[in-house]
Design an enzyme around this catalytic site. Structure first.
Site, PDB file in Angstrom:
ATOM      1  N   HIS A 171       0.849  -1.310  -0.162  1.00 47.74           N
ATOM      2  CA  HIS A 171      -0.052  -0.180  -0.161  1.00 47.74           C
ATOM      3  C   HIS A 171       1.041   1.353  -0.004  1.00 47.74           C
ATOM      4  O   HIS A 171       0.328   2.214   0.621  1.00 47.74           O
ATOM      5  CB  HIS A 171      -0.690   0.056   1.094  1.00 47.74           C
ATOM      6  CG  HIS A 171      -1.819  -1.096   0.917  1.00 47.74           C
ATOM      7  ND1 HIS A 171      -3.175  -0.978   0.379  1.00 47.74           N
ATOM      8  CD2 HIS A 171      -2.142  -2.354   1.870  1.00 47.74           C
ATOM      9  CE1 HIS A 171      -3.874  -1.995   0.648  1.00 47.74           C
ATOM     10  NE2 HIS A 171      -3.335  -2.773   1.467  1.00 47.74           N
ATOM     11  N   ASN A 219     -10.234  -2.769   2.252  1.00 46.92           N
ATOM     12  CA  ASN A 219      -9.879  -2.798   0.965  1.00 46.92           C
ATOM     13  C   ASN A 219     -11.239  -2.691  -0.015  1.00 46.92           C
ATOM     14  O   ASN A 219     -12.109  -2.463   0.734  1.00 46.92           O
ATOM     15  CB  ASN A 219      -9.437  -4.189   0.365  1.00 46.92           C
ATOM     16  CG  ASN A 219      -7.884  -4.410   0.826  1.00 46.92           C
ATOM     17  OD1 ASN A 219      -7.058  -3.380   0.741  1.00 46.92           O
ATOM     18  ND2 ASN A 219      -7.408  -5.487   1.296  1.00 46.92           N
ATOM     19  N   TYR A 226       0.459  -4.393  11.553  1.00 45.29           N
ATOM     20  CA  TYR A 226       0.173  -2.660  11.073  1.00 45.29           C
ATOM     21  C   TYR A 226       1.014  -2.033  12.279  1.00 45.29           C
ATOM     22  O   TYR A 226       1.556  -1.147  11.631  1.00 45.29           O
ATOM     23  CB  TYR A 226      -1.329  -2.563  11.052  1.00 45.29           C
ATOM     24  CG  TYR A 226      -1.628  -3.088   9.852  1.00 45.29           C
ATOM     25  CD1 TYR A 226      -1.926  -4.248   9.272  1.00 45.29           C
ATOM     26  CD2 TYR A 226      -2.152  -2.164   8.491  1.00 45.29           C
ATOM     27  CE1 TYR A 226      -2.330  -4.828   7.880  1.00 45.29           C
ATOM     28  CE2 TYR A 226      -2.528  -2.356   7.357  1.00 45.29           C
ATOM     29  CZ  TYR A 226      -2.505  -3.868   7.064  1.00 45.29           C
ATOM     30  OH  TYR A 226      -3.132  -4.185   5.770  1.00 45.29           O
TER      31      TYR A 226
END
Ligand code: NDP
Length: 487
Positions: free
Chosen positions: A54, A127, A337
């Site tokens: 990303h 997403n 993350y």
């Protein structure tokens, strides 16, 4: 723009920003020109590591407004009370490309939302697709390696892409979506967003349900065909970034309606699919969409690096009323993350303005690189203590849940990888199927190993015999399919 006096980063006025200080008119340059040293040194440090996935994206600020009170299902304040408004930030992205990659590549799009709620930031890191290629985080680094560059040639490698997918049949559903028309959205404004994972909602009485999130675009779905997308990629690689910026700048504010699917907790034990398998959807015939509210984007960032590049999202950023599910990919993301941002931006990334909660923050974290603000000042820095300060609030505990079974590494090999991919194929129009098959054939054509192609065709065939046959024919492999009775 008003003129201001140029200063160094330490605030002293700069006398000359065009000519370095030299010994005589022709140099050499003097080390005592500290403004020059600082200027060059800081320039060398302008880049932070790009996101490993990303990397290329754009973002905007906006508002989420509740249109249907969800307090029956969750005590999360942002979903309680019709008319309730919560500020938010969203970052859209592609997955595989580097920071400068073209926006119009065929790829899933990141749809990461940060809600600045009064009980902390809630990140819904989704997403533009309801499912994903894999369902266990242990496969993620390998999967992404196949999407990135070959270590020797530094080129994309279709052999690796299709080798991995053909050996990971759970990818078939997401591969079908990716290769369909929706694999290249016309703009970020013209695509849906999904939380993809199953999450848990808990109401004020402590009752829980499972939930899936769907953001439906109010601009309508629009996509690009391959030829148009490739042409745009050459002419304007930042096409989606520019489109979003211009739309908002021109007052044409894009919006999405948020819906949820709600599943009673017990249903997960008996539902015909694993309710926590992110390669599967819950049929909307079983769990219909329930409207929640509207998200409208209405403000562009003032500074891309500060507010988009430094934005950090983690699916673990929950608020009271929203909790994790056992989804194995989600469980891995709960770690990965936050860890990525501690590496990429630093342990104090939540202190940066775009990431900083808008509610009071009191904790015992101290120090670390780039601790901004007062670093907690003289306030209490440990717990338990006898002197006051921030104390835990038992009402914010996660709801208890039962776990059973043996601790083991359990394979999904016997599961149904095919029926939902087949359902999708069967709901497409003939034109959509033709383009889907053409996209797949075009992508698989460069694969050099017939074994990989045959293995993958079997998967398509198992999803729907017509689907597999058309791809086999497109690849000139219509004979000798090893598809057996298990279909
Ligand atoms: P439904 O008929 O109730 O729902 C079909 C879903 O498919 C709708 O969400 C629709 O979204 C979406 N859809 C329609 N056309 C396309 C397309 N060309 N590409 C991608 N999605 C499309 O059926 P089910 O819920 O039983 O699901 C059937 C299949 O639909 C699934 O196997 C899955 O592949 C796909 N799907 C299901 C979703 C779900 O959450 N259940 C979500 C998205 C896809 P829209 O109204 O925007 O067109």
């Amino acid at each position: 723009m008003t003129n201001q006096r140029l200063t160094t980063s330490w605030g002293a006025p700069v006398g000359d920003n065009q000519n370095s200080m030299t010994a005589g008119h022709r140099g050499p340059t003097l080390i005592q020109d500290v403004h020059l040293l600082e200027k060059l040194a800081h320039f060398n440090r302008e880049r932070i590591p790009e996101r490993v996935v990303h990397a290329k994206g754009g973002g905007a600020f906006g508002t989420f407004k509740v249109t249907n009170d969800m307090s029956k299902y969750t005590k999360a304040k942002l979903f309680n009370g019709v008319g309730k408004e919560t500020d938010m930030f969203i970052r859209f992205s592609t997955v595989a490309g580097e920071l400068g990659a073209a926006d119009t590549q065929r790829d899933p799009r990141g749809f990461a939302v940060k809600f600045y709620t009064e009980e902390g930031n809630y990140d819904l890191v989704g997403n533009n697709t309801p499912v994903f290629f894999i369902r266990d985080a242990i496969k993620f680094p390998d999967f992404i390696h196949t999407q990135k560059r070959d270590p020797r040639t530094h080129l994309k490698n279709p052999n690796s892409v299709w080798d991995f997918w053909s050996l990971s049949p759970e990818a078939l559903h997401q591969v079908t979506i990716l290769m369909s028309d929706r694999g290249i959205p016309a703009t970020w404004r013209h695509m849906h967003g999904f939380g993809s994972h199953t999450f848990k909602w808990v109401n004020a009485e402590g009752q829980a349900v499972w939930v899936k999130y769907h953001f439906k675009t109010n601009q309508g779905i629009k996509n690009l065909d391959n030829a148009t997308a490739e042409q745009i990629a050459g002419v304007n690689p930042d096409y989606h970034t520019e489109d979003l910026f211009n739309a908002i700048e021109n007052g044409d504010f894009p919006s999405w309606t948020l819906y949820v699917q709600i599943m009673p907790i017990e249903d997960a034990n008996t539902y015909r699919y694993d309710a926590f398998d992110v390669t599967k959807v819950w049929s909307q015939k079983d769990y219909p969409l329930i409207e929640v509210g509207t998200m409208t984007l209405n403000r562009n960032p003032e500074n891309y690096f500060a507010e988009v590049e430094q934005a950090t999202f983690t699916p673990g950023s929950f608020v009271p009323g929203i909790e994790a599910s056992p989804d194995k990919l989600l469980q891995g993301r709960l770690f990965a993350y936050g860890d990525a941002h501690r590496y990429r931006v630093g342990a104090n990334h939540n202190q940066l303005p775009v990431n900083s909660p808008k509610c009071p923050v009191h904790h015992h974290q101290r120090d670390g690189f780039m601790a901004t603000g007062d670093n907690g000042g003289r306030s209490m820095y440990y717990e338990p203590n006898s002197f006051g300060g921030p104390f835990e609030d038992p009402s914010a505990k996660q709801t208890p849940f039962e776990v059973t079974g043996e601790a083991a590494q359990v394979s999904y090999d016997s599961e149904d990888h095919y029926s939902q991919a087949g359902d999708l194929y069967r709901l497409l129009s003939e034109d959509e199927r033709t383009r889907l098959v053409a996209n797949i054939v075009g992508s698989m054509m460069p694969v050099q190993y017939e074994e990989i192609k045959r293995r993958q065709i079997e998967h398509f065939y198992k999803a729907d015999p017509e689907y597999g046959t058309r791809i086999a024919e497109g690849l000139g492999l219509s004979v000798e399919l090893k598809v057996t009775e298990e279909v």
